[in-house]
Design a protein around this motif. Structure first.
Motif, PDB file in Angstrom:
ATOM      1  N   ILE A   1       3.805  -2.973   3.818  1.00  0.00           N
ATOM      2  CA  ILE A   1       3.626  -4.353   3.343  1.00  0.00           C
ATOM      3  C   ILE A   1       2.626  -5.031   4.281  1.00  0.00           C
ATOM      4  CG2 ILE A   1       4.759  -6.557   2.886  1.00  0.00           C
ATOM      5  CD1 ILE A   1       7.335  -5.051   2.373  1.00  0.00           C
ATOM      6  N   PHE A   2       1.567  -5.640   3.682  1.00  0.00           N
ATOM      7  CA  PHE A   2       0.515  -6.311   4.447  1.00  0.00           C
ATOM      8  C   PHE A   2       0.435  -7.773   4.036  1.00  0.00           C
ATOM      9  CE2 PHE A   2      -0.513  -1.851   4.449  1.00  0.00           C
ATOM     10  CZ  PHE A   2      -1.052  -1.595   5.702  1.00  0.00           C
ATOM     11  N   THR A   3      -0.017  -8.598   4.997  1.00  0.00           N
ATOM     12  CA  THR A   3      -0.249 -10.011   4.682  1.00  0.00           C
ATOM     13  C   THR A   3      -1.488 -10.144   3.806  1.00  0.00           C
ATOM     14  OG1 THR A   3      -1.522 -10.263   6.715  1.00  0.00           O
ATOM     15  CG2 THR A   3       0.838 -10.781   6.818  1.00  0.00           C
ATOM     16  N   ARG A   4      -1.457 -11.169   2.969  1.00  0.00           N
ATOM     17  CA  ARG A   4      -2.567 -11.360   2.033  1.00  0.00           C
ATOM     18  C   ARG A   4      -3.413 -12.565   2.392  1.00  0.00           C
ATOM     19  NH1 ARG A   4      -1.640 -11.111  -4.523  1.00  0.00           N
ATOM     20  NH2 ARG A   4      -3.842 -10.825  -5.115  1.00  0.00           N
ATOM     21  N   LYS A   5      -2.942 -13.428   3.254  1.00  0.00           N
ATOM     22  CA  LYS A   5      -3.679 -14.630   3.621  1.00  0.00           C
ATOM     23  C   LYS A   5      -3.540 -14.876   5.120  1.00  0.00           C
ATOM     24  CE  LYS A   5       0.105 -17.887   2.780  1.00  0.00           C
ATOM     25  NZ  LYS A   5       0.507 -19.134   2.095  1.00  0.00           N
ATOM     26  N   ILE A   6      -4.270 -15.881   5.593  1.00  0.00           N
ATOM     27  CA  ILE A   6      -4.224 -16.257   7.000  1.00  0.00           C
ATOM     28  C   ILE A   6      -3.238 -17.405   7.162  1.00  0.00           C
ATOM     29  CG2 ILE A   6      -5.554 -17.088   8.975  1.00  0.00           C
ATOM     30  CD1 ILE A   6      -8.026 -15.881   7.714  1.00  0.00           C
ATOM     31  N   ARG A   7      -2.368 -17.268   8.095  1.00  0.00           N
ATOM     32  CA  ARG A   7      -1.388 -18.282   8.476  1.00  0.00           C
ATOM     33  C   ARG A   7      -0.378 -18.554   7.361  1.00  0.00           C
ATOM     34  NH1 ARG A   7      -2.511 -20.561  13.174  1.00  0.00           N
ATOM     35  NH2 ARG A   7      -0.925 -22.147  12.784  1.00  0.00           N
TER      36      ARG A   7
ATOM     37  N   GLN B   1       0.846  -1.190   0.000  1.00  0.00           N
ATOM     38  CA  GLN B   1       0.000   0.000   0.000  1.00  0.00           C
ATOM     39  C   GLN B   1       0.880   1.238   0.000  1.00  0.00           C
ATOM     40  OE1 GLN B   1      -3.131   0.124   2.969  1.00  0.00           O
ATOM     41  NE2 GLN B   1      -3.001   2.376   3.096  1.00  0.00           N
ATOM     42  N   ASP B   2       0.703   2.090  -1.045  1.00  0.00           N
ATOM     43  CA  ASP B   2       1.453   3.340  -1.147  1.00  0.00           C
ATOM     44  C   ASP B   2       0.777   4.386  -0.271  1.00  0.00           C
ATOM     45  OD1 ASP B   2       2.930   5.539  -1.810  1.00  0.00           O
ATOM     46  OD2 ASP B   2       2.867   5.182  -3.976  1.00  0.00           O
ATOM     47  N   ASN B   3       1.495   4.941   0.681  1.00  0.00           N
ATOM     48  CA  ASN B   3       0.935   5.919   1.610  1.00  0.00           C
ATOM     49  C   ASN B   3       0.960   7.338   1.061  1.00  0.00           C
ATOM     50  OD1 ASN B   3       0.603   3.838   3.546  1.00  0.00           O
ATOM     51  ND2 ASN B   3       2.715   4.130   4.269  1.00  0.00           N
ATOM     52  N   ARG B   4       1.476   7.605  -0.127  1.00  0.00           N
ATOM     53  CA  ARG B   4       1.538   8.915  -0.787  1.00  0.00           C
ATOM     54  C   ARG B   4       2.364   9.942  -0.006  1.00  0.00           C
ATOM     55  NH1 ARG B   4       0.279   7.464  -5.795  1.00  0.00           N
ATOM     56  NH2 ARG B   4      -1.691   6.277  -5.880  1.00  0.00           N
ATOM     57  N   ASP B   5       3.187   9.465   0.898  1.00  0.00           N
ATOM     58  CA  ASP B   5       4.085  10.361   1.640  1.00  0.00           C
ATOM     59  C   ASP B   5       5.524   9.869   1.581  1.00  0.00           C
ATOM     60  OD1 ASP B   5       3.841   8.123   3.165  1.00  0.00           O
ATOM     61  OD2 ASP B   5       3.364   9.152   5.036  1.00  0.00           O
TER      62      ASP B   5
END
Length: 521
Positions: free
Chosen positions: A280-286, A271-275
């Motif tokens: 970086i985020f997880t895309r699945k569980i476990r 996710q680009d925060n524009r600042d």
């Protein structure tokens, strides 16, 4: 007081005198005090005049620098006044006079003069090699207008990044420029007269390298993070930031995205925060570290300048076991997350110390072993040592010069009065006399004495190969091995061999042969 003419070189420094004038009153009245002043003239502000208190002369000095090319002749009117007037002569007044002074300025060969005291040149960092970036100009101020040549002082441009046209003073690049490496280049240009190179002058040239967007943005640091096996979806695990070596007048604006080839199959989202940061985020569980222990996430970073520059950086994500609060318990990246190991330099230093210690121990052991080894000769008094190192080959049983056989003597059997046995045997016997009972006794004693000498004197080798050696005779376990010690043995001796020695020894053979016969009977 008349008219005066003076000459002044144009190189005359300010406050330097160029001539003197004198009023007549100073010669007539010794108490006169003359005061001089410039009243008019076209060089009123260029020259000055003062009074010499000792001689009452007027000293003309230069107040400003002269320039032959601008003005070469000055005409001044000078007034001299007597400030100490005798009242008796007031009716003769006035007590002052004036004079005209002509000052001719002489031309002097001067160095070239640049059009500016310093030059500032701006150039973009992507300018091609051999591109002209600016020009300096200098002229000879003399009337001759001698031509000028230009050069760069290489002490100010050691890398030879710039060069100059010696004829027209145009400066051009000889190497590529990089603003990120060096923003300013400060060089010095020299202008010298072609006819007289000693007449030269210098001017500083400041060259500023302007930025061009030629560097792509990159991560602000090396990113290596981890994700827990029990992580939830859409969970933030790392925040990214970027930097750019290029300068931006309006400020940097970066954009982040996952590389297109990995965007669809990635187990993470970006996710680009524009600042100028991204998460970086997880895309699945476990996640299962036994199935996949490490993920490599390619991230594309772009800037907003022209032309747009972008780069692809990689984030390493390791899968770790965590507790319910998300604190890491065990992971393949433990050594990276907790960097407590030794550096390469420290390991090399430790290895060198170990090697030096081992070499020292080996040398110490070798020295100790060499000390424990018995020396070849322990004491000078030990006579046995004299034969341990004996390695000469003698000339046989009659070789008496190979070594000193006296060292083999039994100390108990030494007798300094013994005669040598290495001479002809005949010389040891008395002249032959008529055989009588008395003579037989003398001969028997003589023979017994000689036998005893033979048994107890090892100082000279016998005519056979056996002799009494040290510690082999008396006091030895083997007792004496001498075949000549007949007086101390119980065995019978056969003296018939004495007949082979000649007529002189036949009597001995008969005498001892008869004694053996008497014993047998």
């Amino acid at each position: 007081v008349g008219t005066y003419q003076f000459r002044a070189p144009e190189s005359t420094p300010p406050d330097s005198p160029i001539g003197r004038i004198k009023a007549n009153d100073a010669d007539v009245d010794e108490n006169a005090e003359i005061e001089y002043s410039i009243t008019e003239g076209d060089g009123y502000d260029m020259f000055g005049i003062t009074t010499d208190k000792d001689t009452q002369e007027g000293i003309i000095t230069v107040k400003k620098a002269l320039d032959f090319e601008n003005k070469n002749l000055y005409i001044l009117k000078v007034e001299a006044t007597n400030t100490h007037v005798d009242p008796r002569f007031l009716y003769l007044g006035p007590f002052k006079d004036s004079a005209t002074i002509r000052i001719q300025v002489e031309d002097v060969d001067e160095p070239p003069v640049f059009s500016r005291p310093a030059y500032i040149i701006e150039v973009k960092e992507d300018v091609p090699i051999n591109s002209v970036i600016g020009t300096v100009t200098a002229q000879d101020p003399d009337a001759a207008k001698n031509p000028v040549k230009y050069s760069v002082d290489r002490h100010t441009d050691m890398d030879r990044v710039f060069n100059i046209n010696s004829g027209n003073g145009s400066i051009f690049t000889s190497k590529t420029l990089d603003r990120e490496t060096l923003l300013w280049h400060n060089i010095t240009v020299i202008a010298a007269e072609i006819n007289n190179p000693k007449q030269s002058s210098r001017v500083p040239v400041f060259i500023k390298v302007l930025d061009v967007n030629d560097n792509a943005p990159e991560f602000a640091m090396f990113y290596e993070t981890f994700v827990c096996e029990n992580a939830k979806a859409e969970q933030l695990i790392q925040t990214l930031s970027a930097v750019d070596k290029d300068d931006s007048y309006s400020g940097h604006q970066f954009s982040f995205s996952i590389a297109p080839e990995a965007a669809s199959s990635s187990n993470f989202t970006l996710q680009d925060n524009r600042d100028n940061t991204a998460g970086i985020f997880t895309r699945k569980i476990r996640y299962n570290r036994h199935e996949m222990s490490t993920y490599l996430l390619p991230v594309v970073i772009s800037d907003s300048e022209y032309p747009i520059q972008s780069s692809t950086e990689t984030v390493t994500i390791r899968v770790c076991a965590c507790d319910h609060r998300g604190k890491m318990l065990s992971c393949n990246a433990e050594a990276l997350i907790h960097p407590t190991g030794l550096s390469t330099g420290a390991l090399i230093a430790i290895l060198l110390c170990i090697i030096i210690l081992l070499v020292t121990v080996v040398l110490f052991a070798a020295l100790r072993r060499q000390r424990k080894k018995e020396p070849l000769i322990i004491s000078k008094e030990d006579i046995r040592d004299n034969i341990v190192s004996y390695n000469d080959e003698g000339g046989g049983e009659e070789d008496t010069q190979a070594f000193d056989i006296g060292t083999l003597r039994n100390p108990e059997a030494i007798d300094d009065n013994k005669l040598r046995r290495d001479i002809v045997p005949e010389t040891l016997f008395m002249p032959r006399r008529t055989a009588t009972a008395r003579d037989n006794t003398d001969v028997r004693d003589f023979i017994n004495q000689r036998l005893k000498e033979n048994d107890t004197d090892p100082a000279a080798p016998p005519y056979d190969s056996l002799a009494t050696y040290a510690y082999e005779g008396n006091g030895s376990v083997a007792e004496s091995l001498s075949s000549l010690e007949s007086v101390t043995t119980d065995g019978d001796q056969d003296y018939d061999y004495l007949s082979d020695w000649g007529p002189r020894f036949k009597k001995l053979a008969d005498m001892y042969g008869s004694m053996d016969s008497d014993k047998d009977s």
